[in-house]
Write a protein that holds these residues in place. Sequence first.
Motif, short mmCIF file in Angstrom:
data_model
loop_
_atom_site.label_atom_id
_atom_site.label_comp_id
_atom_site.label_asym_id
_atom_site.label_seq_id
_atom_site.Cartn_x
_atom_site.Cartn_y
_atom_site.Cartn_z
N HIS A 120 -8.22 1.25 -3.04
CA HIS A 120 -8.29 0.75 -1.46
C HIS A 120 -8.60 2.19 -0.81
CE1 HIS A 120 -4.77 -2.15 -2.26
NE2 HIS A 120 -5.96 -2.66 -2.56
N MET A 150 -9.50 2.41 3.08
CA MET A 150 -8.28 2.85 3.69
C MET A 150 -7.87 4.46 3.36
SD MET A 150 -4.81 0.81 3.02
CE MET A 150 -5.38 -0.90 3.42
N HIS A 185 0.87 -1.14 -0.01
CA HIS A 185 -0.02 0.08 -0.15
C HIS A 185 0.81 1.23 -0.08
CE1 HIS A 185 -3.60 -2.24 0.88
NE2 HIS A 185 -2.75 -3.21 1.77
N PRO A 186 0.71 2.07 -1.10
CA PRO A 186 1.44 3.41 -0.84
C PRO A 186 0.66 4.41 -0.10
CG PRO A 186 0.21 3.22 -2.95
CD PRO A 186 -0.02 1.77 -2.21
CU LIG Z 1 -3.73 0.19 -0.49
#
Ligand SMILES: [Cu+2]
Length: 463
Positions: A451, A456, A395-396
């Motif tokens: 995401h 997120m 995940h960035p």
């Molecule tokens: Cu992500």
Amino acid sequence: MTVFTRRTLLKTAAAAGVAGVGASTIGRLAGFAAVPDPVVLKTTSIQAQLMDGAPTKNVLTYGEAGPPPVVRMRKGEPFAARLVNGIDDPTTIHWHGIRVPNKMDGVPFLVQPYVYQGDHFDYAFTPPDAGTFWYHPHCNTLEQMGHGLTGVIVVEHPNDPQCDSEAVINLRDWRLGDDGQFIEPFRPRDAARAGTYGTVRTANWLDQPQYDAPAGGLVRLRAAITDVTRIYAFRVDGAEAAVIALDGNPVPQRFAPDALQLGPGQRLELAIRMPDDEGAIVSLRDVRGTKSKVLATLRAVGKSLKRDLRDLGPLEANPVAEVDLAGAKRIPLALSATAENVSANSICGSLGYSFWAINKVPWPGDTPDPTAPLAELKLGQSYIIDMENLTPHSHPIHLHGMSFKVLSSSTRQVQPLISDTYLIQPDEKVQMGLVADNPGDWLLHCHIIEHQKTGMTSYLRVV
Ligand SMILES: [Cu+2]
């Protein structure tokens, strides 16, 4: 300096689609004594040739035609832009990685209202840092960014070391069908995994563009990953190359880009020493996964300038406050999957699902209501974010408004990089230090947009 990416290095003024914007009005709003003429960034729906066959309809850009212009600013000098919304969807602009005042950050409802079709919004700020950044909307982002609204920003420094040429490369994909038209922007089963990949890959909206650069010369290559999903692993073939900056900040120690992984939102700056022989080709590749893909190439032209990579002087560090490690407070931040579905209706483009959570909360969108901030930070206080990835995907994670320093990782040796986006790997724990020196509400979210839009996302409040 030779500027050879003519197609994208349009003078920002050339992007102006509307005349007669009063600089003095913007100046008053921002509290500046004097500001330059604003760059006009007008969202427009166009047709563009993104693959062989029919042009793609309903491509979005800033300006009249072609990719969004490269916006140039100067460190420490006032900048102004007027967003004019020419599309039938509310929008805003976020200046990714630039430490702007909160009101200029472009997140609807958290810091500014929607900009509706036909309306405009004036942005004005002074970029404190030099480097490579980018801009994009923060509304309905899977759709708006997916259709084209992602542009690169170069903030110049008066003491930048001299290269012989510069290349600015905007890396992104498109989700197009065989007929060249947009297909569904995501698939839920992929959103719950690594994200839904594009079907057509481009650099500056082209398939493997080639640019000329002086033989034996030094090129400063600035690449921004503006795609909504794809993580890259960079390699340069055919020339000596060194990473000189990442995410807008000089690296403490230069190194060869040997399958260097960077995610959506991140920027890579390379110094490349072109081959001596005219016609020699240098390629920038993505070597992630099993297939190696050429993204763009450079062709050596003219008589060799016989430069040396070590000739290139250092980049000046950006004025980011030093973290007080001894006095720092901790902010735990656990990234996980979730089974709880809360995102029935989000005001800023919900995808209708919840797959992800931060500290067990699946965040419903970019709105502060009804959720409270993830943490309230005291202005001027140092913090260490203890971030843990409990998912099997990378995940960035991007923080708005403030830069952090990467302190340590449980799985790898890390350089003390200053950044705004950290690509956390599965099962990794990372510590990031920051000084809460910019008041306001600052989003913290995954830059894989599916995401972000399925849980997120959250925000930190600095007061
Ligand atoms: Cu992500």
